[in-house]
Design a protein around this motif. Structure first.
Motif, PDB file in Angstrom:
ATOM      1  N   UNK B 115       0.823  -1.153  -0.154  1.00  8.71           N
ATOM      2  CA  UNK B 115       0.053   0.170   0.101  1.00  8.71           C
ATOM      3  C   UNK B 115       1.012   1.275   0.047  1.00  8.71           C
ATOM      4  N   UNK B 116       1.847   1.273   0.883  1.00  3.62           N
ATOM      5  CA  UNK B 116       2.787   2.499   0.851  1.00  3.62           C
ATOM      6  C   UNK B 116       3.365   2.769  -0.768  1.00  3.62           C
ATOM      7  N   UNK B 117       3.999   1.542  -1.280  1.00  2.60           N
ATOM      8  CA  UNK B 117       4.356   1.807  -2.661  1.00  2.60           C
ATOM      9  C   UNK B 117       3.395   2.235  -3.496  1.00  2.60           C
ATOM     10  N   UNK B 118       2.392   1.760  -3.447  1.00  2.00           N
ATOM     11  CA  UNK B 118       1.305   2.188  -4.460  1.00  2.00           C
ATOM     12  C   UNK B 118       0.815   3.755  -4.221  1.00  2.00           C
ATOM     13  N   UNK B 181      -7.121   2.558   7.045  1.00  2.00           N
ATOM     14  CA  UNK B 181      -7.249   1.684   7.731  1.00  2.00           C
ATOM     15  C   UNK B 181      -5.797   1.278   8.606  1.00  2.00           C
ATOM     16  N   UNK B 182      -4.893   1.236   7.696  1.00  2.00           N
ATOM     17  CA  UNK B 182      -3.503   0.913   8.376  1.00  2.00           C
ATOM     18  C   UNK B 182      -3.143   1.737   9.385  1.00  2.00           C
ATOM     19  N   UNK B 183      -3.519   3.064   9.504  1.00  2.10           N
ATOM     20  CA  UNK B 183      -2.780   4.099  10.467  1.00  2.10           C
ATOM     21  C   UNK B 183      -3.966   4.705  11.418  1.00  2.10           C
ATOM     22  N   UNK B 184      -5.366   4.380  11.066  1.00  2.00           N
ATOM     23  CA  UNK B 184      -6.302   4.975  11.935  1.00  2.00           C
ATOM     24  C   UNK B 184      -6.323   4.407  13.204  1.00  2.00           C
ATOM     25  N   UNK B 211      -5.834  -5.607  10.526  1.00  2.00           N
ATOM     26  CA  UNK B 211      -5.725  -4.754  11.552  1.00  2.00           C
ATOM     27  C   UNK B 211      -4.039  -4.200  11.210  1.00  2.00           C
ATOM     28  N   UNK B 212      -3.798  -2.923  11.048  1.00  2.00           N
ATOM     29  CA  UNK B 212      -2.395  -2.462  10.681  1.00  2.00           C
ATOM     30  C   UNK B 212      -1.979  -3.187   9.736  1.00  2.00           C
TER      31      UNK B 212
END
Lengths: 440, 360
Positions: B115-118, B181-184, B211-212
């Motif tokens: 996700x970070x890459x995208x 969702x990863x950070x909230x 989750x995370x």
């Protein structure tokens, strides 16, 4: 002494003629330019008057009053002749008598407009003759408030012109400013109407018409009723309205010959056409080359397919087609009416089919260019259309460099440019309307 | 005076002349000189490196269902894409990627890197959809000529499009939502789970929540439907089947109210369903139908919530409703301490709007 000099210079004109006629027992010299004056009929008229004078026992003075003769000096002789006057020279008088002869007819009769077609409205259009044009206007708006101020322009070669406005409707300040501008510009050479545009504050670098020209008396009357000032030039079949506004590109007096809903329908589509005409080619380049992510993938794929094999970058492709389009438009104006359709047909084949089959441009571009061209000529006024034709190139260049953002900036710049224009203190974006209840 | 004005404009004019040198428009590639992948699949190999497949619809193919699938393997995702690009005759342009398929293995290890890459590339749109694929990833792209339309290259998009093939059982999640969702602190993300279809393009398996960025549990189709209704992501047309018959749900609205009693967060939910009767088994009356619907909804919702609570994953984003009720430090403890204590009350109102052309 001066007589002989001026006579000699008259001989140079070539069409100058000098005849001897007998009026009231005098041998009179009758001077005229045979290209302008119907000599035979004028002489007949003179003889009729002379016979009339004999029966009433008039002297020469009385006769001259009858023919509305005016004494002029020999210096003014050439100017009077060139203006189409006829001259009588009595042997016992030093001065020449000029009077209005019967002139040859060479003015075009009033016809339908050639450049502005009318669907449902008054069909007649202005002609080259100033007086006819003013007569047409007088017929359109029968009111004593229609003020006509004649003026002669030019230094050496003269050209008559006129300023018209509706008193009580036109802002007196505007009328004053335009009149002063005309008086100031009267010393310029007015061979073409460009000098008049300059006089009326149209800037040379500004393609948008701040002086709006129309060929239709109906439109001109409407402009008058909106409070604008009209300027006519002799031998120019257009009324020049100051100030020209952006609304002229969208609204036409003819629209008012329909129910209001149709009026607005027309106007909305002209605004859309304006936007399409300016942005279509830029949008094409932006979406093809710089920002294809804006497209949906289905569209992106079909566009990519239609561009497959096209060797040029999008800008070159667009410029190529636009150049051909401009040439077709220019050629169809230039060509005689009998060959005109040929160009249209050949252009159609070249633009529509051959270019795509030769894979020089993509299918989509043909659609874009056609849409743009059609939209371009939905805008009212030839100069408006040309202005749009010009502006879209600027927009195209900036879009090629910066993509959609460039296009937005370009459009913003364009809006700023249009907003910043003023003519005689009236902003280009302001709206002039026919006042309710006036001149009804 | 006039001269002074002129000289002050001159340097500016010269400066502006250099502006075209900065724009970089010569790097712009026309659309037909880019390859436009429609979907991307990511797996982890046995060696622990990323495996990337990219599905590119063919431009100017004889039929619109022609495509190529390219593959690369590399520890780094971006290098893998680069390798693909190097091997292709045209630069890969990820602008039009509409789907990113992630294998279950990636989900278990963690999707954060993907996700970070995208997000970081800026090429992939934030609205791209994510989905988890079970089964062999090697085969996933290869035989998918089972789309209703001819264009299989781009039909994945339609599967998740509300304008086309989407049904309320399909969870939809965009790239940016997965990132959120990863950070909230107060919500987590749910991804759809699919597998390669045998007779259709895809087969829907349900959903999975994370989750995370790490997989914590799965949902079945009934649960994903309830999840979507609770989220407000609903379009009419779904059929629900019970013992007493079948109904089509036309409208679904949900009211959510939260309060805190003592230390315990409370959620009051009220579902409002409008249905039309399609089938009745035996002598089922309206009342029995309504009761069945209510029971089904209540049970599914409470079961799903209980399961998610035990997994410490706030899939319904209930924490969002408590944002104004708790302090920041309390919100930080939301998923681990407060959320498992949450008590949910649910009420389901059912209106039968239409019984079809039959009268009873």
């Amino acid at each position: 002494m001066s007589d002989t000099i001026s006579l000699a210079s008259l001989e140079k004109l070539g069409d100058f003629q000098k005849q001897s006629i007998r009026l009231l027992e005098h041998d009179v010299c009758f001077l005229f330019l045979h290209t302008l004056v119907d000599a035979h009929q004028t002489k007949q008229q003179l003889f009729t008057w002379s016979a009339e004078a004999v029966t009433r026992a008039w002297d020469v003075e009385m006769l001259l009053v009858r023919i509305e003769g005016e004494a002029i000096s020999s210096d003014q002789l050439t100017a009077a002749l060139v203006n189409g006057m006829a001259i009588l020279q009595f042997p016992d008088r030093a001065q020449y008598i000029q009077f209005v002869p019967i002139r040859k007819k060479f003015d075009r009769s009033i016809t339908e407009s050639q450049t502005q077609s009318v669907v449902q409205g008054a069909q007649n259009s202005f002609t080259e003759d100033l007086n006819t044009n003013i007569a047409l206007l007088r017929k359109q708006s029968v009111t004593p408030e229609l003020i006509y101020r004649p003026v002669t322009l030019g230094t050496h070669s003269k050209r008559s012109a006129a300023m018209l406005y509706l008193e009580g409707t036109a802002n007196p300040e505007l009328v004053d400013q335009v009149w002063q501008a005309i008086q100031k510009g009267a010393k310029l050479k007015h061979h073409t109407s460009q000098s008049m545009l300059k006089t009326l504050q149209q800037k040379w670098w500004n393609p948008f018409p701040t002086v709006y020209s129309t060929e239709l008396p109906h439109e001109a009357t409407h402009l008058l009723q909106e409070g604008r000032v009209l300027v006519f030039l002799d031998q120019y079949p257009m009324a020049m309205a100051a100030p020209g506004l952006l609304q002229d590109a969208f609204g036409l007096a003819e629209d008012r010959n329909y129910p209001s809903i149709i009026t607005y329908f027309f106007r909305i589509f002209r605004v859309i056409a304006f936007i399409i005409a300016i942005t279509a080619p830029s949008l094409y380049v932006a979406l093809i080359a710089v920002n294809p992510e804006v497209l949906r993938i289905q569209l992106a794929l079909s566009i990519a397919q239609s561009r497959e094999g096209v060797p040029y970058p999008a800008l070159v492709e667009v410029l190529l087609m636009m150049l051909v389009m401009e040439l077709v438009m220019e050629a169809s104006v230039r060509l005689p009416k009998s060959i005109g359709p040929t160009v249209t047909m050949v252009g159609g084949i070249v633009l529509g089919q051959a270019v795509v089959q030769a894979q020089l441009v993509s299918n989509l571009l043909i659609i874009v260019i056609s849409a743009m061209t059609i939209a371009n000529f939905s805008i009212i006024g030839y100069q408006n259309a040309v202005a749009v034709r010009l502006v879209k190139y600027a927009l195209l260049i900036i879009t090629t460099i910066y993509g959609l953002i460039g296009m937005i900036v370009g459009v913003a710049w364009c809006i700023a440019f249009i907003s910043g224009m003023t003519t005689f203190g009236i902003p280009y974006l302001s709206i002039m309307k026919v006042k309710e209840g006036s001149h009804e | 005076m006039k001269r002074k004005v002129k000289t002050s404009w001159l340097p500016l004019g010269l400066l502006l002349c250099w502006l075209p040198m900065l724009v970089g428009c010569w790097d712009v590639k026309d659309i037909n000189h880019r390859s436009l992948p429609a979907a991307m699949a990511i797996d982890i190999s046995d060696k622990g490196t990323y495996e990337v497949w990219v599905k590119i619809p063919k431009i100017g193919g004889k039929t619109s269902s022609e495509y190529i699938v390219t593959y690369a393997q590399n520890p780094s995702l971006s290098k893998a894409i680069d390798t693909i690009s190097a091997n292709l005759d045209r630069t890969v342009d990820l602008l039009h990627i509409k789907m990113i398929f992630i294998s279950k293995k990636v989900c278990i290890r963690g999707t954060s890197e993907v996700v970070d890459y995208a997000i970081r590339t800026r090429e992939i749109g934030n609205k791209s959809k994510l989905a988890i694929v079970t089964g062999d990833m090697n085969q996933f792209f290869s035989s998918t000529s089972k789309s209703v339309s001819g264009s299989t290259g781009i039909s994945y998009d339609n599967f998740f499009s509300t304008q086309s093939g989407w049904t309320p059982e399909v969870v939809r999640i965009s790239l940016w939502e997965a990132y959120r969702g990863r950070w909230s602190m107060t919500q987590d993300s749910v991804l759809p789970v699919i597998t390669r279809g045998t007779t259709t393009l895809l087969t829907l398996k349900g959903g999975a929540y994370m989750r995370e960025g790490k997989l914590t549990g799965t949902l079945n189709l009934n649960e994903t439907f309830t999840y979507n209704v609770f989220k407000g992501d609903f379009r009419g047309g779904i059929v629900q089947f019970f013992e007493s018959g079948a109904v089509r749900i036309l409208e679904a609205n949900v009211d959510k109210k939260v309060k805190i009693i003592g230390d315990r967060p409370i959620l009051d939910t009220r579902f409002k369903l409008t249905v039309t009767v399609l089938e009745r088994k035996g002598n089922a009356t309206d009342e029995t139908l309504i009761k069945d619907i209510q029971q089904m909804f209540t049970k599914t919702f409470l079961d799903t919530l209980a399961q998610a609570q035990s997994d410490r994953t706030d899939i319904f984003a209930i924490g969002q409703l408590f944002r104004s009720k708790y302090s920041f430090s309390q919100l930080q403890k939301w998923k681990d301490e407060l959320y498992p204590q949450l008590k949910a009350n649910i009420k389901v109102d059912v209106i039968i709007r239409n019984r079809g052309n039959l009268r009873n």
